[in-house]
Design a protein around this motif. Sequence first.
Motif, mmCIF file in Angstrom:
data_model
loop_
_atom_site.group_PDB
_atom_site.id
_atom_site.type_symbol
_atom_site.label_atom_id
_atom_site.label_comp_id
_atom_site.label_asym_id
_atom_site.label_seq_id
_atom_site.Cartn_x
_atom_site.Cartn_y
_atom_site.Cartn_z
ATOM 1 N N LYS A 231 30.175 41.543 31.503
ATOM 2 C CA LYS A 231 29.285 41.737 30.347
ATOM 3 C C LYS A 231 27.829 41.550 30.760
ATOM 4 C CE LYS A 231 31.842 41.369 26.135
ATOM 5 N NZ LYS A 231 32.916 40.343 26.069
ATOM 6 N N LYS A 232 27.608 40.525 31.609
ATOM 7 C CA LYS A 232 26.240 40.193 32.038
ATOM 8 C C LYS A 232 25.712 41.104 33.142
ATOM 9 C CE LYS A 232 25.783 36.094 33.609
ATOM 10 N NZ LYS A 232 25.783 34.695 33.994
ATOM 11 N N ALA A 233 26.621 41.817 33.805
ATOM 12 C CA ALA A 233 26.241 42.525 35.036
ATOM 13 C C ALA A 233 25.200 43.616 34.773
ATOM 14 C CB ALA A 233 27.479 43.123 35.693
ATOM 15 N N PHE A 234 24.427 43.873 35.815
ATOM 16 C CA PHE A 234 23.382 44.903 35.781
ATOM 17 C C PHE A 234 24.041 46.252 36.034
ATOM 18 C CE2 PHE A 234 20.041 47.042 38.522
ATOM 19 C CZ PHE A 234 19.146 47.297 37.495
ATOM 20 N N CYS A 235 23.867 47.174 35.085
ATOM 21 C CA CYS A 235 24.490 48.495 35.271
ATOM 22 C C CYS A 235 23.523 49.570 34.795
ATOM 23 C CB CYS A 235 25.821 48.566 34.519
ATOM 24 S SG CYS A 235 26.783 50.044 34.905
ATOM 25 N N PRO A 236 22.524 49.892 35.624
ATOM 26 C CA PRO A 236 21.503 50.864 35.228
ATOM 27 C C PRO A 236 22.112 52.270 35.152
ATOM 28 C CG PRO A 236 21.296 50.383 37.561
ATOM 29 C CD PRO A 236 22.381 49.481 37.035
ATOM 30 N N PRO A 237 21.410 53.206 34.496
ATOM 31 C CA PRO A 237 21.941 54.575 34.421
ATOM 32 C C PRO A 237 21.996 55.244 35.790
ATOM 33 C CG PRO A 237 19.814 54.377 33.259
ATOM 34 C CD PRO A 237 20.180 53.019 33.727
ATOM 35 N N GLU A 238 21.190 54.741 36.742
ATOM 36 C CA GLU A 238 21.178 55.377 38.070
ATOM 37 C C GLU A 238 22.403 54.972 38.879
ATOM 38 O OE1 GLU A 238 18.417 53.124 37.407
ATOM 39 O OE2 GLU A 238 17.637 54.782 36.189
ATOM 40 N N VAL A 239 22.710 55.830 39.845
ATOM 41 C CA VAL A 239 23.811 55.583 40.762
ATOM 42 C C VAL A 239 23.340 54.668 41.900
ATOM 43 C CG1 VAL A 239 25.268 56.705 42.500
ATOM 44 C CG2 VAL A 239 24.982 57.744 40.215
ATOM 45 N N GLU A 240 22.148 54.968 42.398
ATOM 46 C CA GLU A 240 21.586 54.264 43.557
ATOM 47 C C GLU A 240 21.533 52.750 43.321
ATOM 48 O OE1 GLU A 240 20.387 54.265 47.274
ATOM 49 O OE2 GLU A 240 20.683 56.160 46.200
ATOM 50 N N GLY A 241 22.209 51.991 44.178
ATOM 51 C CA GLY A 241 22.141 50.531 44.092
ATOM 52 C C GLY A 241 22.840 49.931 42.875
ATOM 53 N N ASN A 242 23.564 50.746 42.126
ATOM 54 C CA ASN A 242 24.268 50.248 40.929
ATOM 55 C C ASN A 242 25.457 49.375 41.345
ATOM 56 O OD1 ASN A 242 26.230 50.125 38.798
ATOM 57 N ND2 ASN A 242 25.115 51.739 37.734
ATOM 58 N N PRO A 243 25.391 48.063 41.057
ATOM 59 C CA PRO A 243 26.429 47.179 41.597
ATOM 60 C C PRO A 243 27.830 47.477 41.043
ATOM 61 C CG PRO A 243 24.947 45.946 40.144
ATOM 62 C CD PRO A 243 24.364 47.317 40.293
ATOM 63 N N ILE A 244 27.896 47.956 39.800
ATOM 64 C CA ILE A 244 29.223 48.219 39.221
ATOM 65 C C ILE A 244 29.858 49.437 39.896
ATOM 66 C CG2 ILE A 244 30.452 48.806 37.079
ATOM 67 C CD1 ILE A 244 29.366 45.923 37.202
ATOM 68 N N LEU A 245 29.039 50.464 40.107
ATOM 69 C CA LEU A 245 29.580 51.623 40.833
ATOM 70 C C LEU A 245 30.001 51.220 42.242
ATOM 71 C CD1 LEU A 245 27.282 54.558 39.668
ATOM 72 C CD2 LEU A 245 29.710 54.222 39.141
ATOM 73 N N GLN A 246 29.229 50.318 42.866
ATOM 74 C CA GLN A 246 29.612 49.858 44.210
ATOM 75 C C GLN A 246 30.978 49.169 44.180
ATOM 76 O OE1 GLN A 246 26.358 47.432 45.620
ATOM 77 N NE2 GLN A 246 25.237 49.200 46.411
ATOM 78 N N VAL A 247 31.223 48.391 43.150
ATOM 79 C CA VAL A 247 32.534 47.727 43.055
ATOM 80 C C VAL A 247 33.633 48.793 42.957
ATOM 81 C CG1 VAL A 247 34.016 46.208 41.685
ATOM 82 C CG2 VAL A 247 31.611 45.602 42.040
ATOM 83 N N PHE A 248 33.377 49.827 42.166
ATOM 84 C CA PHE A 248 34.376 50.908 42.084
ATOM 85 C C PHE A 248 34.585 51.563 43.443
ATOM 86 C CE2 PHE A 248 33.887 50.827 37.435
ATOM 87 C CZ PHE A 248 35.225 50.928 37.069
ATOM 88 N N GLN A 249 33.486 51.842 44.137
ATOM 89 C CA GLN A 249 33.614 52.555 45.406
ATOM 90 C C GLN A 249 34.301 51.723 46.488
ATOM 91 O OE1 GLN A 249 29.950 54.158 47.020
ATOM 92 N NE2 GLN A 249 31.047 55.216 48.645
ATOM 93 N N TYR A 250 33.855 50.475 46.645
ATOM 94 C CA TYR A 250 34.316 49.690 47.802
ATOM 95 C C TYR A 250 35.480 48.758 47.503
ATOM 96 C CZ TYR A 250 30.121 51.566 49.805
ATOM 97 O OH TYR A 250 29.174 52.433 50.247
ATOM 98 N N ASN A 251 35.661 48.377 46.252
ATOM 99 C CA ASN A 251 36.704 47.407 45.947
ATOM 100 C C ASN A 251 37.854 47.971 45.127
ATOM 101 O OD1 ASN A 251 33.972 45.258 45.654
ATOM 102 N ND2 ASN A 251 35.559 44.936 47.180
ATOM 103 N N ILE A 252 37.569 48.945 44.293
ATOM 104 C CA ILE A 252 38.630 49.402 43.383
ATOM 105 C C ILE A 252 39.310 50.670 43.899
ATOM 106 C CG2 ILE A 252 39.144 50.174 41.029
ATOM 107 C CD1 ILE A 252 36.866 48.285 40.094
ATOM 108 N N PHE A 253 38.535 51.731 44.125
ATOM 109 C CA PHE A 253 39.198 52.988 44.507
ATOM 110 C C PHE A 253 39.986 52.934 45.812
ATOM 111 C CE2 PHE A 253 37.187 55.179 40.951
ATOM 112 C CZ PHE A 253 38.282 55.917 40.526
#
Length: 317
Positions: A231-253
């Motif tokens: 809930k608290k996490a930073f999730c900007p509209p951009e892809v670049e440096g987006n920590p949530i997208l990084q979690v999807f890329q490196y930890n989830i998928f």
Amino acid sequence: MDAYELVTRNTAEIVTEDELRQLLNKPTKRVYTGYEPSGEIHLGHLVTINKLMDMKAAGFDVVVLIANLHAYLNRKGTFEQIKELAEYNKACIEACGLKGAEFVLGTDVQLTPKYQTEVLTLCQEITLNRATRSMDEVGRAMDNPMVSQMVYPVMQVVDIPTLNVDAAVGGIDQRKIHMLAREHLPSLGYKPPVCIHTPIVNGLDGQKMSSSKGNVVSVADSPEEIKKKMKKAFCPPEVEGNPILQVFQYNIFPRVSEIVIRRPEKFGGNAEYQSYADLEAAYAAGKIHPMDLKAACGEALTEILADAYAYVQSYKN
Ligand code: TYR
């Protein structure tokens, strides 16, 4: 996915690609990652754990070095404190899904005359300047480095022939130490290792990951805590440096074949994605709301970390 693709996906750098191809052709091959014992195993560790799992699937024997002596040299605590964490970390790493790996405790292999003589020989070949620079992103409090932190990279170099590995996996922060290994191991009569470097992912606030700042999900986090952190996490509209997208890329998928973004019908209903690339494209096009992305992220992480979390609960109670 073929072996080469498995090994190279989600990496920042391979040194070198040619050497990796040759290694993949060998019937037996060994790879390692070393971890300094740490309070909790977290998503940062999981990036390299996932890479080791890829390499296992690609036919490598996997060795995990629990680098207790390195943690000591790097001023991470007393021997006793580090020893306790070492056992705990080993079990957590296994519970993260890395099955069938060989675990080696640093002090079990690093205190032999042969090892120590090789370290001293390399100490005579490596300048203080190179040793210091190799620790820039690894060492603690490097504004005032200790002699132990100069011995540290030299030992990391000697770990490679000592563990008899052909390849080393690490975050890109390990690259300067790995380059020392490639340069100097031949003078001791050993082959330089193939180095596989993963990116360093951001903390959940988009800043540098740091367990003390609490901006990271660890195996000790309950499902409720994961939800809160998302809930608290930073999730900007951009892809670049987006920590949530990084979690999807490196930890989830790397671990799941499909993720579901859950939404009420009035907000478009559920949407499924089978690859990181598809998810990223949809997010970049504004088709997924950050809140929905974060919720799906928490849900997937809870599932991925369930075994490790169960182990942590049994250990702590
Ligand atoms: N340098 C690694 C880190 O930053 C730990 C490590 C220690 C890795 C010894 C390999 C090695 O041989 O966490």
